[in-house]
Design a protein around this motif. Structure first.
Motif, mmCIF file in Angstrom:
data_model
loop_
_atom_site.group_PDB
_atom_site.id
_atom_site.type_symbol
_atom_site.label_atom_id
_atom_site.label_comp_id
_atom_site.label_asym_id
_atom_site.label_seq_id
_atom_site.Cartn_x
_atom_site.Cartn_y
_atom_site.Cartn_z
ATOM 1 N N ARG A 7 0.838 -1.193 0.000
ATOM 2 C CA ARG A 7 0.000 0.000 0.000
ATOM 3 C C ARG A 7 0.871 1.238 0.000
ATOM 4 O O ARG A 7 1.840 1.340 0.761
ATOM 5 C CB ARG A 7 -0.926 0.018 1.213
ATOM 6 N N ILE A 8 0.520 2.189 -0.862
ATOM 7 C CA ILE A 8 1.204 3.473 -0.888
ATOM 8 C C ILE A 8 0.116 4.543 -0.956
ATOM 9 O O ILE A 8 -0.651 4.613 -1.923
ATOM 10 C CB ILE A 8 2.208 3.584 -2.061
ATOM 11 N N GLY A 9 -0.004 5.318 0.080
ATOM 12 C CA GLY A 9 -1.103 6.267 0.162
ATOM 13 C C GLY A 9 -2.435 5.531 0.201
ATOM 14 O O GLY A 9 -2.630 4.604 0.990
ATOM 15 N N ASP A 10 -3.349 5.932 -0.659
ATOM 16 C CA ASP A 10 -4.671 5.304 -0.732
ATOM 17 C C ASP A 10 -4.742 4.238 -1.805
ATOM 18 O O ASP A 10 -5.836 3.853 -2.235
ATOM 19 C CB ASP A 10 -5.737 6.376 -1.014
ATOM 20 N N TRP A 11 -3.589 3.740 -2.256
ATOM 21 C CA TRP A 11 -3.557 2.834 -3.396
ATOM 22 C C TRP A 11 -2.824 1.538 -3.070
ATOM 23 O O TRP A 11 -1.856 1.539 -2.300
ATOM 24 C CB TRP A 11 -2.888 3.528 -4.597
ATOM 25 N N ILE A 12 -3.282 0.454 -3.694
ATOM 26 C CA ILE A 12 -2.703 -0.872 -3.513
ATOM 27 C C ILE A 12 -2.021 -1.286 -4.819
ATOM 28 O O ILE A 12 -2.640 -1.235 -5.890
ATOM 29 C CB ILE A 12 -3.768 -1.920 -3.131
ATOM 30 N N ILE A 13 -0.772 -1.701 -4.745
ATOM 31 C CA ILE A 13 -0.027 -2.116 -5.930
ATOM 32 C C ILE A 13 -0.586 -3.432 -6.460
ATOM 33 O O ILE A 13 -0.740 -4.410 -5.712
ATOM 34 C CB ILE A 13 1.476 -2.291 -5.596
ATOM 35 N N GLU A 14 -0.887 -3.468 -7.756
ATOM 36 C CA GLU A 14 -1.320 -4.702 -8.407
ATOM 37 C C GLU A 14 -0.179 -5.346 -9.187
ATOM 38 O O GLU A 14 0.119 -6.524 -9.012
ATOM 39 C CB GLU A 14 -2.499 -4.423 -9.352
ATOM 40 N N SER A 15 0.458 -4.581 -10.075
ATOM 41 C CA SER A 15 1.508 -5.150 -10.911
ATOM 42 C C SER A 15 2.340 -4.026 -11.511
ATOM 43 O O SER A 15 1.854 -2.903 -11.673
ATOM 44 C CB SER A 15 0.903 -6.000 -12.038
ATOM 45 N N PRO A 16 3.595 -4.306 -11.856
ATOM 46 C CA PRO A 16 4.418 -3.289 -12.533
ATOM 47 C C PRO A 16 3.980 -3.124 -13.982
ATOM 48 O O PRO A 16 3.589 -4.089 -14.643
ATOM 49 C CB PRO A 16 5.837 -3.869 -12.437
ATOM 50 N N LEU A 17 4.043 -1.896 -14.462
ATOM 51 C CA LEU A 17 3.723 -1.607 -15.863
ATOM 52 C C LEU A 17 4.961 -1.251 -16.663
ATOM 53 O O LEU A 17 4.969 -1.382 -17.878
ATOM 54 C CB LEU A 17 2.707 -0.461 -15.958
ATOM 55 N N GLY A 18 5.983 -0.788 -16.004
ATOM 56 C CA GLY A 18 7.195 -0.424 -16.728
ATOM 57 C C GLY A 18 8.110 0.413 -15.862
ATOM 58 O O GLY A 18 7.748 0.838 -14.763
ATOM 59 N N GLU A 19 9.297 0.641 -16.385
ATOM 60 C CA GLU A 19 10.279 1.439 -15.658
ATOM 61 C C GLU A 19 11.080 2.260 -16.652
ATOM 62 O O GLU A 19 11.452 1.764 -17.721
ATOM 63 C CB GLU A 19 11.220 0.540 -14.857
ATOM 64 N N GLY A 20 11.293 3.506 -16.332
ATOM 65 C CA GLY A 20 12.049 4.395 -17.206
ATOM 66 C C GLY A 20 13.138 5.111 -16.448
ATOM 67 O O GLY A 20 13.484 4.758 -15.314
ATOM 68 N N GLY A 21 13.669 6.154 -17.096
ATOM 69 C CA GLY A 21 14.781 6.863 -16.507
ATOM 70 C C GLY A 21 14.419 7.648 -15.272
ATOM 71 O O GLY A 21 15.275 7.930 -14.429
ATOM 72 N N MET A 22 13.153 8.033 -15.138
ATOM 73 C CA MET A 22 12.754 8.882 -14.019
ATOM 74 C C MET A 22 12.024 8.140 -12.908
ATOM 75 O O MET A 22 11.847 8.678 -11.825
ATOM 76 C CB MET A 22 11.850 10.019 -14.527
ATOM 77 N N GLY A 23 11.556 6.910 -13.183
ATOM 78 C CA GLY A 23 10.822 6.198 -12.149
ATOM 79 C C GLY A 23 10.197 4.927 -12.668
ATOM 80 O O GLY A 23 10.404 4.527 -13.812
ATOM 81 N N ALA A 24 9.423 4.287 -11.800
ATOM 82 C CA ALA A 24 8.733 3.047 -12.140
ATOM 83 C C ALA A 24 7.233 3.292 -12.058
ATOM 84 O O ALA A 24 6.757 4.077 -11.229
ATOM 85 C CB ALA A 24 9.143 1.929 -11.195
#
Length: 329
Positions: A7-24
Motif C-alpha cells: 500500500r502506498i497512500g490510498d492505493w494498492i499495488i497490483e503489478s508493474p507496468l514499466g520502468e524508465g529513466g525517471m521512475g517506475a
C-alpha cells in the motif's frame, strides 16, 4: 522498490507496468475499491537538494492540464516512510503507437485522426507552460476513446527553470539535432521536433535514427549524434500531401529557429483532416489489435545527454536556441 499488495497512500499495488529513466510505473487500485484503477508513478530518489520542491511544482502544473489527449494526473503525494514521491494518473489502456507501427505505416486518414488530437494536447500543454520533452511511440497510447499522451515524467514547466539539472533528459533517437551540437534546446521546440519525427515515422513506418542493440551509452550518443548532424529535414515522400510534407520538413528542420510552434502544427493538421472530410476520432477504433498497458517496458530508454554535448564535427560551444513563430503556407 514496491511489490504486489503493498500500500502506498490510498492505493494498492497490483503489478508493474514499466520502468524508465525517471521512475517506475505500477497498476494500482483504490484501497477502498478494487474497481477503481489507476497508474502510479514512483519517482526515483534524487540527490539534488531541490528535487522535492521541483517535483511539487511540476506535479501542480501537470495536475492543471485538462485535455482528452493527455493522461490526467489524479493526485500526487509522498510516502514518508519509504521516502518516495509519486504521481497518480488515470490508467490509459490500448495499443501503443510503437506496437501499431510494427504492423506497417498508417494510412493518411488514420495518421491525421491520430495526430490532430496529439498536436492539440501539446498545444494545450504549451499554453499552460508545460512541455513533454520525451515524445516517442511508446509514450502514445491509442485508446478506444482516441490517442493519449502518457508519461509526462520529465515534463518541463516554464516557471521552474531547468527541470533536469545539467544535461538533457530524453530518448536519444527523438532528441533534436541542437542537443548534439551542444546547444541548450528550448523545451517546446523539442516537442515540435519530436512530433514531426513521429508523424513522419507514422506515415512511413521507418525510424531514421535506429539504435543497434548492445551499444554503450557513450557509443549510442556518438552514433545517433553523428546521424542527427548529417540528416536534413525529414520528408515522408510524394505519397503525402504537399502541405503535410512542408509541415514535417519544417518541424524537423535542423535549425530550431525555423520550426513552427505547436499551435501552427495543430492548425495545419486539423485543416488537412477537415479538407478530407474527416474528424479527429479514435485512431484504434474497430481495430482487432492487442490491448496492452500504457506503460509496457520500452526498449528506447530515457537517458541523460550531457549538457553541453561535445559537438560532433562542429565548433565547441554552447548557444541558446530560440523558438520563433513561422508562417506556413
Amino acid at each position: 522498490m514496491l511489490k504486489t499488495g503493498d500500500r502506498i497512500g490510498d492505493w494498492i499495488i497490483e503489478s508493474p507496468l514499466g520502468e524508465g529513466g525517471m521512475g517506475a510505473v505500477f497498476r494500482v487500485h483504490s484501497a477502498l475499491s478494487e474497481r477503481v484503477d489507476a497508474a502510479l508513478k514512483v519517482m526515483k530518489p534524487s540527490l539534488e537538494p531541490d528535487a522535492r520542491a521541483r517535483f511539487v511544482r511540476e506535479a501542480e502544473a501537470l495536475s492543471a492540464l485538462r485535455h482528452p489527449a493527455i493522461v490526467r494526473v489524479m493526485g500526487f503525494s509522498e510516502d514518508t516512510r519509504r521516502g518516495l514521491l509519486y504521481l497518480v494518473m488515470e490508467l490509459a489502456e490500448g495499443e501503443t503507437l510503437k506496437r501499431r507501427l510494427e504492423r506497417g505505416p498508417m494510412p493518411l486518414p488514420e495518421a491525421l485522426a491520430t495526430f490532430v488530437p496529439l498536436a492539440g494536447g501539446l498545444e494545450h500543454a504549451h499554453a499552460e507552460g508545460i512541455s513533454h520533452r520525451d515524445l516517442k511511440p511508446s509514450n502514445i497510447v491509442l485508446t478506444p476513446d482516441g490517442p493519449c499522451l502518457v508519461d509526462f515524467g520529465i515534463a518541463a514547466a516554464a516557471q521552474s527553470g531547468d527541470l533536469t539539472g545539467k544535461g538533457h533528459l530524453g530518448t536519444l533517437s527523438y532528441l533534436p539535432p541542437e542537443v548534439f551540437r551542444g546547444e541548450r534546446a528550448e523545451p517546446r521546440s523539442i516537442d515540435v521536433y519530436g512530433l514531426g519525427l513521429l508523424l513522419n515515422e507514422a506515415l512511413t513506418a521507418v525510424h531514421p535514427f535506429p539504435l543497434e542493440a548492445g551499444l554503450t551509452p557513450a557509443a549510442a550518443l556518438a552514433t545517433v549524434g553523428m546521424r542527427k548532424l548529417q540528416q536534413p529535414a525529414l520528408d515522408p515522400g510524394e505519397t503525402a500531401p504537399e502541405p503535410l510534407r512542408k509541415l514535417i520538413r519544417a518541424a524537423t528542420s535542423p535549425d530550431p529557429r525555423t520550426r513552427p510552434d505547436m499551435a501552427l502544427m495543430h492548425r495545419v493538421l486539423a485543416s488537412l483532416l477537415e479538407r478530407r472530410g474527416g474528424a479527429a476520432a479514435p485512431a484504434a477504433a474497430g481495430a482487432e489489435s492487442p490491448r496492452v498497458p500504457a506503460w509496457s517496458p520500452p526498449p528506447d530508454r530515457t537517458m541523460r545527454v550531457p549538457d553541453p554535448v561535445s559537438p560532433i564535427g562542429s565548433r565547441t560551444g554552447s548557444t541558446t536556441s530560440s523558438h520563433v513563430r513561422r508562417r506556413f503556407r
